[in-house]
Motif scaffolding. Structure first.
Motif, PDB file in Angstrom:
ATOM      1  N   PHE A  22     -17.114 -14.342 -19.730  1.00 12.08           N
ATOM      2  CA  PHE A  22     -18.263 -13.933 -20.263  1.00 12.08           C
ATOM      3  C   PHE A  22     -18.619 -12.675 -19.057  1.00 12.08           C
ATOM      4  O   PHE A  22     -18.825 -11.421 -20.012  1.00 12.08           O
ATOM      5  CB  PHE A  22     -19.745 -14.341 -20.720  1.00 12.08           C
ATOM      6  CG  PHE A  22     -19.281 -15.058 -22.226  1.00 12.08           C
ATOM      7  CD1 PHE A  22     -19.080 -14.181 -23.168  1.00 12.08           C
ATOM      8  CD2 PHE A  22     -19.893 -15.648 -21.827  1.00 12.08           C
ATOM      9  CE1 PHE A  22     -18.920 -15.340 -24.740  1.00 12.08           C
ATOM     10  CE2 PHE A  22     -19.649 -16.534 -23.275  1.00 12.08           C
ATOM     11  CZ  PHE A  22     -19.241 -16.228 -24.628  1.00 12.08           C
ATOM     12  N   LEU A  23     -18.295 -12.707 -18.383  1.00 12.85           N
ATOM     13  CA  LEU A  23     -18.555 -11.842 -17.011  1.00 12.85           C
ATOM     14  C   LEU A  23     -17.061 -11.291 -17.112  1.00 12.85           C
ATOM     15  O   LEU A  23     -17.712  -9.551 -17.090  1.00 12.85           O
ATOM     16  CB  LEU A  23     -18.674 -12.820 -15.267  1.00 12.85           C
ATOM     17  CG  LEU A  23     -18.228 -11.727 -14.619  1.00 12.85           C
ATOM     18  CD1 LEU A  23     -20.065 -10.846 -14.173  1.00 12.85           C
ATOM     19  CD2 LEU A  23     -18.670 -12.508 -13.280  1.00 12.85           C
ATOM     20  N   ILE A  24     -15.952 -11.879 -17.044  1.00 12.58           N
ATOM     21  CA  ILE A  24     -14.747 -11.252 -17.334  1.00 12.58           C
ATOM     22  C   ILE A  24     -15.030  -9.811 -18.049  1.00 12.58           C
ATOM     23  O   ILE A  24     -14.657  -8.788 -17.955  1.00 12.58           O
ATOM     24  CB  ILE A  24     -13.418 -12.121 -17.656  1.00 12.58           C
ATOM     25  CG1 ILE A  24     -13.841 -12.993 -15.829  1.00 12.58           C
ATOM     26  CG2 ILE A  24     -12.682 -10.550 -18.039  1.00 12.58           C
ATOM     27  CD1 ILE A  24     -12.580 -13.130 -16.469  1.00 12.58           C
ATOM     28  N   GLU A  25     -15.689 -10.467 -19.784  1.00  9.41           N
ATOM     29  CA  GLU A  25     -15.276  -9.139 -20.915  1.00  9.41           C
ATOM     30  C   GLU A  25     -16.747  -8.340 -20.684  1.00  9.41           C
ATOM     31  O   GLU A  25     -16.437  -7.071 -21.222  1.00  9.41           O
ATOM     32  CB  GLU A  25     -16.145 -10.266 -21.983  1.00  9.41           C
ATOM     33  CG  GLU A  25     -15.273 -10.937 -22.609  1.00  9.41           C
ATOM     34  CD  GLU A  25     -15.943 -11.216 -24.377  1.00  9.41           C
ATOM     35  OE1 GLU A  25     -16.560 -10.023 -24.685  1.00  9.41           O
ATOM     36  OE2 GLU A  25     -15.840 -12.601 -23.985  1.00  9.41           O
ATOM     37  N   LEU A  26     -17.488  -8.537 -19.596  1.00  8.38           N
ATOM     38  CA  LEU A  26     -18.271  -7.955 -19.080  1.00  8.38           C
ATOM     39  C   LEU A  26     -17.887  -6.688 -18.260  1.00  8.38           C
ATOM     40  O   LEU A  26     -18.385  -4.910 -18.846  1.00  8.38           O
ATOM     41  CB  LEU A  26     -20.042  -8.201 -18.549  1.00  8.38           C
ATOM     42  CG  LEU A  26     -21.092  -7.901 -17.917  1.00  8.38           C
ATOM     43  CD1 LEU A  26     -21.568  -6.383 -18.906  1.00  8.38           C
ATOM     44  CD2 LEU A  26     -21.978  -8.292 -17.924  1.00  8.38           C
ATOM     45  N   LEU A  27     -17.741  -7.030 -17.166  1.00 10.06           N
ATOM     46  CA  LEU A  27     -16.778  -6.553 -16.281  1.00 10.06           C
ATOM     47  C   LEU A  27     -16.213  -5.070 -16.893  1.00 10.06           C
ATOM     48  O   LEU A  27     -15.593  -4.451 -16.601  1.00 10.06           O
ATOM     49  CB  LEU A  27     -16.171  -7.290 -15.315  1.00 10.06           C
ATOM     50  CG  LEU A  27     -16.906  -7.903 -14.270  1.00 10.06           C
ATOM     51  CD1 LEU A  27     -15.839  -8.531 -13.208  1.00 10.06           C
ATOM     52  CD2 LEU A  27     -17.807  -6.684 -13.472  1.00 10.06           C
ATOM     53  N   PHE A  28     -15.042  -5.873 -17.878  1.00  4.94           N
ATOM     54  CA  PHE A  28     -14.102  -5.308 -18.325  1.00  4.94           C
ATOM     55  C   PHE A  28     -14.772  -3.945 -19.421  1.00  4.94           C
ATOM     56  O   PHE A  28     -14.306  -2.501 -19.427  1.00  4.94           O
ATOM     57  CB  PHE A  28     -13.079  -5.921 -19.446  1.00  4.94           C
ATOM     58  CG  PHE A  28     -12.380  -5.449 -20.688  1.00  4.94           C
ATOM     59  CD1 PHE A  28     -11.008  -5.630 -19.378  1.00  4.94           C
ATOM     60  CD2 PHE A  28     -12.417  -4.920 -21.733  1.00  4.94           C
ATOM     61  CE1 PHE A  28     -10.342  -4.587 -20.042  1.00  4.94           C
ATOM     62  CE2 PHE A  28     -10.965  -4.769 -21.933  1.00  4.94           C
ATOM     63  CZ  PHE A  28      -9.760  -4.874 -21.711  1.00  4.94           C
ATOM     64  N   GLN A  29     -15.694  -4.717 -19.966  1.00  5.10           N
ATOM     65  CA  GLN A  29     -16.953  -2.951 -21.020  1.00  5.10           C
ATOM     66  C   GLN A  29     -17.131  -2.163 -19.939  1.00  5.10           C
ATOM     67  O   GLN A  29     -17.239  -0.823 -20.409  1.00  5.10           O
ATOM     68  CB  GLN A  29     -18.051  -3.989 -21.526  1.00  5.10           C
ATOM     69  CG  GLN A  29     -17.392  -4.638 -22.873  1.00  5.10           C
ATOM     70  CD  GLN A  29     -16.798  -3.828 -24.030  1.00  5.10           C
ATOM     71  OE1 GLN A  29     -17.043  -2.628 -23.918  1.00  5.10           O
ATOM     72  NE2 GLN A  29     -15.742  -4.004 -24.776  1.00  5.10           N
TER      73      GLN A  29
END
Length: 307
Positions: free
Chosen positions: A171-178
């Motif tokens: 979920f952190l990777i998704e957040l950073l991606f966004q």
């Protein structure tokens, strides 16, 4: 106040300590924690003034700030403020990405392979530190960012199953991606085309925002065209002229970049990766991934997983 944030496994992964922490603050007495962590602050409601050494930045919700471990502005004149701040050591994404490496230009240039790809997610914390790391959140992304932030905290706080460390990281990777998609320089590192300035019409910008918000969901070209007040043929033609890709190809490229990061940096099941990037059929996902990346999802993970 100085606090070292970390989360330790309870029922599972009892020997594991995750360099992650968070705070939910509201009202006028709000301060950022001094610790050896990067910070992502989501201003959910109200307004505040962030005072940096060289600049004062007034911010109103919804907004976000990203800070490296060296930067902690003073929060002043808070009004009806609600802010959630996530603190994490960048090594949580990749052990090789310690803050000392990220602040060393020569060390950054030497990064290669999957570590270099992971640095892409963290680059704004270094290149946009200080007042440059504060920006309003588009309304269409505010809810998504809040959901991802809450999901990270839930996984670390509740530890619902054995996958909690990897799922929290995912979920952190998704957040950073966004957050990277909000940056103007994100497209080259994503291997996506960059629109020339004269092609950045308001309609194409709306279309890009729509796709970037919903690339993990099912939507049709008709849905996108209606949101941009045009027809499918015109929109796809303009989108391709501006980006060099059809809407479908652009969407698949985003999905595959996100899938590759989740496969490389977490151990969550491949089936979960598949659903997280918008696929409901294993064969469709595998075929799309192989066409884009050159390996099946499992083979890519075996070659590139970082731990």
């Amino acid at each position: 106040m100085s606090i070292v944030f970390s989360v330790t496994g309870r029922e599972t992964h009892k020997l594991l300590t995750v360099p992650l922490g968070w705070r939910h603050d509201q009202g006028s007495e709000v301060a950022l924690v001094e610790c050896d962590c990067f910070a992502i602050g989501l201003i959910r409601a109200g307004s505040v003034v962030l005072a940096f050494d060289d600049k004062v930045v007034p911010v109103a919700a919804p907004a976000i700030f990203i800070l490296d471990e060296r930067t902690r502005p003073v929060l002043r004149n808070a009004h009806a403020l609600q802010v959630s701040t996530l603190y994490f050591n960048p090594a949580y994404i990749n052990d090789a990405l310690q803050p000392c490496v990220l602040h060393d230009e020569a060390a950054r240039r030497a990064l290669a392979g999957s570590t270099k790809q992971d640095y892409f997610l963290l680059e704004p914390f270094i290149k946009q530190s200080g007042a440059r790391g504060v920006f309003p959140l588009p309304a269409h992304l505010a809810g998504q960012v809040a959901s991802l932030l809450d999901a990270i905290i839930t996984q670390a706080g509740e530890q619902p199953d054995k996958y909690w460390p990897c799922r929290g990281r995912s979920f952190l990777i998704e957040l950073l991606f966004q957050l990277r998609l909000l940056q103007g320089d994100a497209a080259p590192a994503l291997a996506l085309p960059v629109m020339p300035e004269d092609a950045r019409t308001s309609r194409i910008e709306r279309a890009l925002s729509y796709v970037q918000e919903r690339y993990q969901q099912e939507f049709t070209l008709g849905d996108l065209a209606r949101s941009c007040a045009t027809n499918r043929t015109t929109l796809n033609s303009e989108f391709r002229a501006a980006t060099g890709m059809t809407v479908r190809a652009y969407t698949i490229a985003l999905r595959m970049k996100m899938a590759a990061a989740l496969l490389r940096d977490t151990k969550i099941p491949v089936a979960e990766v598949m659903t997280r990037v918008g696929y409901g059929n294993q064969s469709h996902f595998t075929r799309a991934f192989h066409q884009s990346i050159g390996d099946t999802p499992r083979a890519y993970r075996e070659k590139n997983i970082i731990f």
